[in-house]
Design a protein around this motif. Structure first.
Motif, PDB file in Angstrom:
ATOM      1  N   GLN A   1      41.535  48.153  40.810  1.00 30.64           N
ATOM      2  CA  GLN A   1      41.575  47.521  39.492  1.00 30.64           C
ATOM      3  C   GLN A   1      40.139  47.347  38.998  1.00 30.64           C
ATOM      4  N   GLY A   2      39.910  47.644  37.755  1.00 32.78           N
ATOM      5  CA  GLY A   2      38.561  47.507  37.211  1.00 32.78           C
ATOM      6  C   GLY A   2      37.663  48.685  37.495  1.00 32.78           C
ATOM      7  N   ILE A   3      38.212  49.807  37.956  1.00 33.83           N
ATOM      8  CA  ILE A   3      37.389  50.974  38.279  1.00 33.83           C
ATOM      9  C   ILE A   3      36.867  51.674  37.037  1.00 33.83           C
ATOM     10  N   ALA A   4      37.569  51.548  35.899  1.00 35.06           N
ATOM     11  CA  ALA A   4      37.147  52.238  34.674  1.00 35.06           C
ATOM     12  C   ALA A   4      36.918  51.288  33.503  1.00 35.06           C
ATOM     13  N   HIS A   5      37.485  50.078  33.580  1.00 33.57           N
ATOM     14  CA  HIS A   5      37.326  49.108  32.487  1.00 33.57           C
ATOM     15  C   HIS A   5      37.030  47.732  33.071  1.00 33.57           C
ATOM     16  N   GLU A   6      36.433  46.891  32.267  1.00 34.73           N
ATOM     17  CA  GLU A   6      36.102  45.547  32.733  1.00 34.73           C
ATOM     18  C   GLU A   6      37.371  44.770  33.077  1.00 34.73           C
ATOM     19  N   LEU A   7      37.248  43.938  34.097  1.00 40.21           N
ATOM     20  CA  LEU A   7      38.380  43.120  34.513  1.00 40.21           C
ATOM     21  C   LEU A   7      38.521  41.902  33.604  1.00 40.21           C
ATOM     22  N   PRO A   8      39.735  41.458  33.366  1.00 43.15           N
ATOM     23  CA  PRO A   8      39.920  40.204  32.625  1.00 43.15           C
ATOM     24  C   PRO A   8      39.581  39.020  33.508  1.00 43.15           C
ATOM     25  N   GLU A   9      39.435  37.859  32.928  1.00 34.99           N
ATOM     26  CA  GLU A   9      39.180  36.652  33.699  1.00 34.99           C
ATOM     27  C   GLU A   9      40.473  36.232  34.391  1.00 34.99           C
ATOM     28  N   MET A  10      40.445  36.260  35.744  1.00 34.90           N
ATOM     29  CA  MET A  10      41.661  35.982  36.495  1.00 34.90           C
ATOM     30  C   MET A  10      41.469  34.894  37.547  1.00 34.90           C
ATOM     31  N   GLY A  11      40.273  34.328  37.652  1.00 35.15           N
ATOM     32  CA  GLY A  11      40.050  33.296  38.654  1.00 35.15           C
ATOM     33  C   GLY A  11      39.379  33.854  39.894  1.00 35.15           C
ATOM     34  N   PRO A  12      38.864  32.996  40.793  1.00 31.78           N
ATOM     35  CA  PRO A  12      38.096  33.431  41.967  1.00 31.78           C
ATOM     36  C   PRO A  12      38.907  34.210  42.987  1.00 31.78           C
ATOM     37  N   HIS A  13      40.215  34.028  43.039  1.00 34.46           N
ATOM     38  CA  HIS A  13      41.042  34.716  44.032  1.00 34.46           C
ATOM     39  C   HIS A  13      41.853  35.832  43.383  1.00 34.46           C
ATOM     40  N   PHE A  14      41.283  36.390  42.328  1.00 32.63           N
ATOM     41  CA  PHE A  14      41.985  37.419  41.569  1.00 32.63           C
ATOM     42  C   PHE A  14      42.417  38.601  42.421  1.00 32.63           C
ATOM     43  N   GLY A  15      41.496  39.116  43.306  1.00 31.71           N
ATOM     44  CA  GLY A  15      41.808  40.329  44.053  1.00 31.71           C
ATOM     45  C   GLY A  15      43.052  40.211  44.899  1.00 31.71           C
ATOM     46  N   ALA A  16      43.098  39.180  45.732  1.00 24.98           N
ATOM     47  CA  ALA A  16      44.241  39.015  46.624  1.00 24.98           C
ATOM     48  C   ALA A  16      45.521  38.768  45.851  1.00 24.98           C
ATOM     49  N   ALA A  17      45.432  37.957  44.793  1.00 25.17           N
ATOM     50  CA  ALA A  17      46.634  37.654  44.012  1.00 25.17           C
ATOM     51  C   ALA A  17      47.098  38.863  43.236  1.00 25.17           C
ATOM     52  N   GLY A  18      46.122  39.655  42.725  1.00 25.51           N
ATOM     53  CA  GLY A  18      46.501  40.808  41.925  1.00 25.51           C
ATOM     54  C   GLY A  18      47.145  41.902  42.741  1.00 25.51           C
ATOM     55  N   SER A  19      46.672  42.101  43.980  1.00 27.81           N
ATOM     56  CA  SER A  19      47.211  43.183  44.791  1.00 27.81           C
ATOM     57  C   SER A  19      48.419  42.768  45.599  1.00 27.81           C
ATOM     58  N   GLY A  20      48.569  41.467  45.830  1.00 19.38           N
ATOM     59  CA  GLY A  20      49.656  41.012  46.674  1.00 19.38           C
ATOM     60  C   GLY A  20      49.339  41.159  48.147  1.00 19.38           C
ATOM     61  N   LEU A  21      48.090  41.530  48.465  1.00 22.28           N
ATOM     62  CA  LEU A  21      47.681  41.739  49.845  1.00 22.28           C
ATOM     63  C   LEU A  21      46.507  40.817  50.151  1.00 22.28           C
ATOM     64  N   ALA A  22      46.671  39.972  51.148  1.00 18.18           N
ATOM     65  CA  ALA A  22      45.656  38.955  51.422  1.00 18.18           C
ATOM     66  C   ALA A  22      44.304  39.560  51.771  1.00 18.18           C
ATOM     67  N   SER A  23      44.275  40.749  52.394  1.00 24.56           N
ATOM     68  CA  SER A  23      43.020  41.335  52.852  1.00 24.56           C
ATOM     69  C   SER A  23      42.403  42.278  51.841  1.00 24.56           C
ATOM     70  N   PHE A  24      42.983  42.350  50.651  1.00 21.80           N
ATOM     71  CA  PHE A  24      42.485  43.294  49.648  1.00 21.80           C
ATOM     72  C   PHE A  24      41.940  42.559  48.439  1.00 21.80           C
ATOM     73  N   GLU A  25      40.965  43.176  47.784  1.00 24.57           N
ATOM     74  CA  GLU A  25      40.389  42.642  46.563  1.00 24.57           C
ATOM     75  C   GLU A  25      40.132  43.807  45.620  1.00 24.57           C
ATOM     76  N   SER A  26      39.806  43.467  44.392  1.00 23.60           N
ATOM     77  CA  SER A  26      39.566  44.536  43.438  1.00 23.60           C
ATOM     78  C   SER A  26      38.310  45.309  43.823  1.00 23.60           C
ATOM     79  N   TRP A  27      38.283  46.568  43.461  1.00 22.20           N
ATOM     80  CA  TRP A  27      37.135  47.413  43.770  1.00 22.20           C
ATOM     81  C   TRP A  27      35.887  46.889  43.065  1.00 22.20           C
ATOM     82  N   ALA A  28      36.050  46.421  41.823  1.00 27.84           N
ATOM     83  CA  ALA A  28      34.894  45.903  41.082  1.00 27.84           C
ATOM     84  C   ALA A  28      34.303  44.687  41.793  1.00 27.84           C
ATOM     85  N   ALA A  29      35.141  43.803  42.300  1.00 33.35           N
ATOM     86  CA  ALA A  29      34.655  42.623  43.007  1.00 33.35           C
ATOM     87  C   ALA A  29      33.921  43.033  44.287  1.00 33.35           C
ATOM     88  N   HIS A  30      34.428  44.056  44.946  1.00 31.89           N
ATOM     89  CA  HIS A  30      33.793  44.542  46.171  1.00 31.89           C
ATOM     90  C   HIS A  30      32.405  45.087  45.863  1.00 31.89           C
TER      91      HIS A  30
END
Length: 214
Positions: free
Chosen positions: A180-209
């Motif tokens: 998520q966010g690989i081609a466009h800016e991410l919306p404001e989703m909060g500090p735990h956006f990656g895990a909540a967005g993917s549904g996977l506790a060990s994953f985060e958005s690529w942009a955050a990484h």
């Protein structure tokens, strides 16, 4: 002229008395080829970058964001177009996507995202809708260019290779869950956006990484 049109209409509505079956068949075939060719030409025209950014809202917002990403400029010289990421290649899914995209034309006609402020206000809604669509079709548009079977894990970072060879390979996650966010800016989703967005506790958005990379 009206008399000619009436005679032509009567000819179309009555059994042929003057034209052979071969002529009618050939005429129908040619008409079908012309219609199909015109239809596909029109569909492909809507897949071009020029068409996608013909309205200033798309040129000013999504395109400008993409110009700073690896999908726009990279060492291999391969540039993704709008349709590469938002329209599947196979015909059936492409037609379904085109019908779905008619809602976007409706939004443009009625000016729901004419300004940058309107776009920002709807960024999260638009992003979540697109992420949900890509999860539902197993990131089909990503696979227009990126195919799991052709990945060389030795050329990837340890983190990417581990994720691709386990979670992606098993079907537990799909491309959009981590990119998520690989081609466009991410919306404001909060500090735990990656895990909540993917549904996977060990994953985060690529942009955050990438933001935490030294």
């Amino acid at each position: 002229m009206k008399a000619f049109l009436r005679r032509y209409w009567r000819l179309l509505c009555q059994p042929s008395a003057h034209l052979g079956l071969g002529v009618l068949t050939l005429g129908g075939f040619i008409a079908g080829v012309l219609f199909w060719g015109g239809f596909n030409t029109a569909v492909e025209a809507t897949n071009t970058q020029q068409f996608c950014v013909s309205c200033h809202e798309m040129e000013r917002n999504p395109l400008r964001e993409m110009q700073g990403t690896i999908h726009y400029s990279n060492r291999s010289g391969v540039r993704a177009q709008c349709a590469d990421c938002h329209v599947p290649h196979d015909w059936t899914h492409k037609m379904a996507r085109k019908m779905e995209a008619s809602k976007e034309v409706w939004g443009w006609l009625f000016g729901s995202i004419r300004t940058e402020e309107q776009f920002e206000a709807k960024r999260r809604e638009l992003a979540e809708r697109e992420w949900a669509r890509l999860r539902a079709n197993d990131s089909l548009e990503c696979r227009n260019c990126h195919e799991f079977e052709y990945m060389d894990f030795t050329q990837q970072s340890p983190r990417a290779a581990r994720a691709h060879s386990t979670t992606l390979a098993s079907g537990e996650a799909t491309c959009i869950d981590c990119h998520q966010g690989i081609a466009h800016e991410l919306p404001e989703m909060g500090p735990h956006f990656g895990a909540a967005g993917s549904g996977l506790a060990s994953f985060e958005s690529w942009a955050a990484h990438l933001a935490r990379e030294p």
